[in-house]
Design a protein around this motif. Sequence first.
Motif, short mmCIF file in Angstrom:
data_model
loop_
_atom_site.label_atom_id
_atom_site.label_comp_id
_atom_site.label_asym_id
_atom_site.label_seq_id
_atom_site.Cartn_x
_atom_site.Cartn_y
_atom_site.Cartn_z
N GLY A 152 0.81 -1.21 0.00
CA GLY A 152 0.00 0.00 0.00
C GLY A 152 0.84 1.26 0.00
O GLY A 152 2.06 1.21 0.14
N PRO A 153 0.18 2.40 -0.17
CA PRO A 153 0.90 3.67 -0.18
C PRO A 153 1.54 3.92 1.18
O PRO A 153 0.98 3.58 2.22
N THR A 154 2.73 4.51 1.16
CA THR A 154 3.43 4.77 2.41
C THR A 154 3.50 6.26 2.68
O THR A 154 3.36 7.09 1.79
N LEU A 155 3.75 6.57 3.92
CA LEU A 155 3.77 7.92 4.44
C LEU A 155 4.78 8.80 3.70
O LEU A 155 5.97 8.50 3.69
N LEU A 156 4.27 9.84 3.07
CA LEU A 156 5.08 10.86 2.40
C LEU A 156 6.11 10.29 1.43
O LEU A 156 7.22 10.81 1.27
N ALA A 157 5.74 9.20 0.75
CA ALA A 157 6.62 8.58 -0.25
C ALA A 157 6.92 9.58 -1.36
O ALA A 157 6.01 10.19 -1.92
N GLY A 158 8.20 9.77 -1.66
CA GLY A 158 8.60 10.69 -2.72
C GLY A 158 8.96 12.08 -2.23
O GLY A 158 9.20 12.98 -3.04
N LEU A 159 9.01 12.28 -0.92
CA LEU A 159 9.38 13.58 -0.36
C LEU A 159 10.73 14.00 -0.94
O LEU A 159 11.67 13.22 -0.97
N ARG A 160 10.81 15.23 -1.42
CA ARG A 160 12.03 15.69 -2.10
C ARG A 160 13.21 15.89 -1.17
O ARG A 160 14.34 15.60 -1.53
N GLU A 161 12.96 16.44 0.01
CA GLU A 161 14.06 16.70 0.95
C GLU A 161 13.66 16.23 2.34
O GLU A 161 12.49 16.28 2.72
N ARG A 162 14.66 15.81 3.08
CA ARG A 162 14.43 15.36 4.45
C ARG A 162 13.92 16.53 5.29
O ARG A 162 14.37 17.67 5.15
#
Length: 189
Positions: A152-162
């Motif tokens: 399933g989809p995960t938390l903030l997948a693909g976030l550009r910067e930490r």
Amino acid sequence: MRPLRYAINVTLDGCVHHEAGVAPDEELMQYWTDGMKRADAQLYGRVTYEMMQSTWRRPTSGEWPDWMSAWEIPFADAIDRAKKYVVSSTLRGVDWNAELVTGDLRREVERLKEQPGAGLSVGGVTLPLALADLGLIDEYEFVVHPVLAGHGPTLLAGLRERIRLELIDRREFSSGAVAMRYRPRKERT
């Protein structure tokens, strides 16, 4: 300026799908109802708006459906009455106490945040990712459930910067779930 808070249920392995076995029990539903009271309005993307409306909108009969437990009704009442803003480029109109938000996301959300009030709450998956990438989320609230979804989809997948966070509150529930609230950490220069 009112803060923008992102709140969501998540499994131990990071899944945020609403069918991943993280349905709130009575204690958690009260927690989410109390959270609704801390916000002047809800901010949704199209998918979350349509999902929430299909579940929590009061039927035209005025009576809540038989499947709804008595302990879910305070949450249903709160979300049904809440002001909602819906970010969408495909919807042509919204109702259910909602206003359509179109145009430049940063500018429109900053406009909403500049209005006086207790805060805005955002849920879902896609819109919060875009808001996090823009640095517009002032508080993150994760209710972590003792479940491993495995898909399933995960938390903030693909976030550009930490984004570094600092813990501001923590609460344990009898189900084994743990609610944690964080603020983005101000980087020292």
